[in-house]
Design a protein around this motif. Structure first.
Motif, PDB file in Angstrom:
ATOM      1  N   SER A  65      -1.400  17.797   3.904  1.00 52.04           N
ATOM      2  CA  SER A  65      -2.187  18.869   3.299  1.00 52.04           C
ATOM      3  C   SER A  65      -1.227  20.001   2.803  1.00 52.04           C
ATOM      4  CB  SER A  65      -2.960  19.528   4.190  1.00 52.04           C
ATOM      5  OG  SER A  65      -2.530  20.266   5.216  1.00 52.04           O
ATOM      6  N   SER A  66      -0.102  19.961   3.055  1.00 53.43           N
ATOM      7  CA  SER A  66       0.852  20.827   2.580  1.00 53.43           C
ATOM      8  C   SER A  66       1.709  20.190   1.398  1.00 53.43           C
ATOM      9  CB  SER A  66       1.871  21.399   3.604  1.00 53.43           C
ATOM     10  OG  SER A  66       2.642  20.484   3.905  1.00 53.43           O
ATOM     11  N   ARG A  67       1.472  19.253   0.984  1.00 55.63           N
ATOM     12  CA  ARG A  67       2.238  18.464  -0.146  1.00 55.63           C
ATOM     13  C   ARG A  67       1.858  19.231  -1.207  1.00 55.63           C
ATOM     14  NH1 ARG A  67       0.126  12.421   0.275  1.00 55.63           N
ATOM     15  NH2 ARG A  67       0.687  11.992   2.268  1.00 55.63           N
ATOM     16  N   ILE A  68       2.877  19.304  -2.340  1.00 54.39           N
ATOM     17  CA  ILE A  68       2.678  19.964  -3.602  1.00 54.39           C
ATOM     18  C   ILE A  68       1.671  19.385  -4.089  1.00 54.39           C
ATOM     19  CG2 ILE A  68       4.054  20.327  -5.650  1.00 54.39           C
ATOM     20  CD1 ILE A  68       6.488  20.310  -4.152  1.00 54.39           C
ATOM     21  N   GLY A  89       0.831  -1.241  -0.109  1.00 56.32           N
ATOM     22  CA  GLY A  89       0.160   0.116  -0.128  1.00 56.32           C
ATOM     23  C   GLY A  89       0.919   1.251   0.243  1.00 56.32           C
ATOM     24  N   ILE A  90       1.977   1.314   0.785  1.00 54.69           N
ATOM     25  CA  ILE A  90       2.941   2.380   0.921  1.00 54.69           C
ATOM     26  C   ILE A  90       3.390   2.682  -0.279  1.00 54.69           C
ATOM     27  CG2 ILE A  90       4.890   3.400   1.919  1.00 54.69           C
ATOM     28  CD1 ILE A  90       3.743   2.144   4.663  1.00 54.69           C
ATOM     29  N   SER A  91       4.027   1.548  -0.850  1.00 55.40           N
ATOM     30  CA  SER A  91       4.562   1.785  -2.133  1.00 55.40           C
ATOM     31  C   SER A  91       3.845   2.399  -3.361  1.00 55.40           C
ATOM     32  CB  SER A  91       5.474   0.558  -2.582  1.00 55.40           C
ATOM     33  OG  SER A  91       4.577  -0.616  -3.102  1.00 55.40           O
ATOM     34  N   GLU A  92       2.696   1.651  -3.246  1.00 55.29           N
ATOM     35  CA  GLU A  92       1.774   1.987  -4.495  1.00 55.29           C
ATOM     36  C   GLU A  92       1.056   3.392  -4.333  1.00 55.29           C
ATOM     37  OE1 GLU A  92      -1.356  -1.072  -4.101  1.00 55.29           O
ATOM     38  OE2 GLU A  92      -0.120  -2.334  -4.959  1.00 55.29           O
ATOM     39  N   GLU A  93       1.080   3.790  -3.063  1.00 53.18           N
ATOM     40  CA  GLU A  93       0.653   5.261  -2.689  1.00 53.18           C
ATOM     41  C   GLU A  93       1.823   6.287  -3.203  1.00 53.18           C
ATOM     42  OE1 GLU A  93      -1.694   7.177  -0.968  1.00 53.18           O
ATOM     43  OE2 GLU A  93      -3.012   5.753  -0.930  1.00 53.18           O
ATOM     44  N   ILE A  94       3.037   6.095  -2.896  1.00 50.38           N
ATOM     45  CA  ILE A  94       4.244   6.891  -3.312  1.00 50.38           C
ATOM     46  C   ILE A  94       4.301   6.769  -4.854  1.00 50.38           C
ATOM     47  CG2 ILE A  94       6.760   6.995  -3.340  1.00 50.38           C
ATOM     48  CD1 ILE A  94       6.785   5.893  -0.333  1.00 50.38           C
ATOM     49  N   PHE A 125       3.769  10.452  -6.861  1.00 50.62           N
ATOM     50  CA  PHE A 125       4.712  10.829  -7.620  1.00 50.62           C
ATOM     51  C   PHE A 125       4.575  10.898  -9.187  1.00 50.62           C
ATOM     52  CE2 PHE A 125       9.075  10.852  -5.430  1.00 50.62           C
ATOM     53  CZ  PHE A 125       8.561  11.228  -4.221  1.00 50.62           C
ATOM     54  N   GLU A 126       3.848   9.675  -9.610  1.00 51.86           N
ATOM     55  CA  GLU A 126       3.391   9.950 -11.069  1.00 51.86           C
ATOM     56  C   GLU A 126       2.323  11.111 -11.558  1.00 51.86           C
ATOM     57  OE1 GLU A 126       1.546   7.020 -14.449  1.00 51.86           O
ATOM     58  OE2 GLU A 126       2.882   6.065 -12.872  1.00 51.86           O
ATOM     59  N   LYS A 127       1.281  11.085 -10.632  1.00 52.72           N
ATOM     60  CA  LYS A 127       0.012  11.815 -10.720  1.00 52.72           C
ATOM     61  C   LYS A 127       0.198  13.256 -10.380  1.00 52.72           C
ATOM     62  CE  LYS A 127      -3.043   7.919 -11.333  1.00 52.72           C
ATOM     63  NZ  LYS A 127      -4.190   7.367 -10.627  1.00 52.72           N
ATOM     64  N   LYS A 128       0.864  13.495  -9.498  1.00 50.60           N
ATOM     65  CA  LYS A 128       0.737  14.791  -8.841  1.00 50.60           C
ATOM     66  C   LYS A 128       2.253  15.290  -9.261  1.00 50.60           C
ATOM     67  CE  LYS A 128      -3.096  14.418  -6.196  1.00 50.60           C
ATOM     68  NZ  LYS A 128      -3.931  15.211  -5.881  1.00 50.60           N
ATOM     69  N   LEU A 129       3.204  14.776  -9.264  1.00 57.74           N
ATOM     70  CA  LEU A 129       4.519  15.384  -9.623  1.00 57.74           C
ATOM     71  C   LEU A 129       4.972  15.287 -10.960  1.00 57.74           C
ATOM     72  CD1 LEU A 129       6.351  14.605  -6.255  1.00 57.74           C
ATOM     73  CD2 LEU A 129       4.874  16.454  -6.758  1.00 57.74           C
ATOM     74  N   GLY A 130       4.431  14.180 -11.747  1.00 59.19           N
ATOM     75  CA  GLY A 130       4.889  13.868 -13.016  1.00 59.19           C
ATOM     76  C   GLY A 130       6.408  13.361 -12.922  1.00 59.19           C
ATOM     77  N   ASP A 131       6.492  12.309 -11.922  1.00 60.84           N
ATOM     78  CA  ASP A 131       7.935  11.494 -11.864  1.00 60.84           C
ATOM     79  C   ASP A 131       7.493  10.364 -12.019  1.00 60.84           C
ATOM     80  OD1 ASP A 131      10.532  11.126 -11.015  1.00 60.84           O
ATOM     81  OD2 ASP A 131      10.416  11.853  -8.990  1.00 60.84           O
ATOM     82  N   THR A 132       8.283   9.881 -13.029  1.00 61.63           N
ATOM     83  CA  THR A 132       8.345   8.375 -13.361  1.00 61.63           C
ATOM     84  C   THR A 132       9.188   7.755 -12.586  1.00 61.63           C
ATOM     85  OG1 THR A 132       7.548   9.115 -15.559  1.00 61.63           O
ATOM     86  CG2 THR A 132       8.164   6.855 -15.548  1.00 61.63           C
ATOM     87  N   ARG A 133       8.701   6.515 -11.973  1.00 59.80           N
ATOM     88  CA  ARG A 133       9.782   5.553 -11.528  1.00 59.80           C
ATOM     89  C   ARG A 133      10.599   4.871 -12.212  1.00 59.80           C
ATOM     90  NH1 ARG A 133       6.179   1.439  -9.590  1.00 59.80           N
ATOM     91  NH2 ARG A 133       6.747   0.285 -11.276  1.00 59.80           N
TER      92      ARG A 133
END
Length: 137
Positions: A133-136, A60-65, A69-77
């Motif tokens: 709540s303060s995450r980018i 669950g934690i790995s999937e949340e991260i 990262f992908e949807k909100k930050l545009g960072d690809t693992r």
């Protein structure tokens, strides 16, 4: 191709490491550490290390991260290791590497000791990411 404004808006490696630490915390992960490795290696900037009590929790934690990262930050693992066995999951985002452990595996591999010269970041008190709540956005 990213424009100059899009590139400057992309969070720094430190910001992304702290976001990952907050996601681990939000999902009841334990013993969370952010290690600054910039002075020790050119391979990556930060390790984020956390523990979970079960395979389900680590998944669950790995999937949340990964999702954040992908949807909100545009960072690809770049890669993931250990997901199937789920005793030590490694998420590689190039300059930020997230390690999620079962407690026994974390004790055995002792990454904090291996990288003992790394500076530990006080991620809980970082002004830009005080709580989830303060995450980018």
């Amino acid at each position: 191709m990213k424009t100059q404004n899009e590139e400057s808006a992309f969070p720094s490696s430190l910001e992304r490491a702290i976001i990952a630490a907050n996601i681990i915390n939000d999902n009841k992960g334990e013993e969370i550490k952010v290690l600054d490795l910039r002075e020790l290696t050119q391979s990556f900037d930060f390790f984020v290390i956390g523990s979970g009590s079960s395979r389900r929790q680590l998944h669950g934690i790995s999937e949340e991260i990964d999702d954040y990262f992908e949807k909100k930050l545009g960072d690809t693992r770049r890669s993931i290791s250990g997901y199937q066995e789920s005793r030590w999951i490694v998420l590689d985002y190039d300059d930020v590497v997230v390690h999620l452990f079962e407690p026994e595996k974390r004790d055995f591999y002792a990454l904090e000791d291996l990288w003992g010269k790394a500076v530990e970041i006080n991620w809980k008190n970082d002004a830009s990411t005080k709580d989830s709540s303060s995450r980018i956005q």
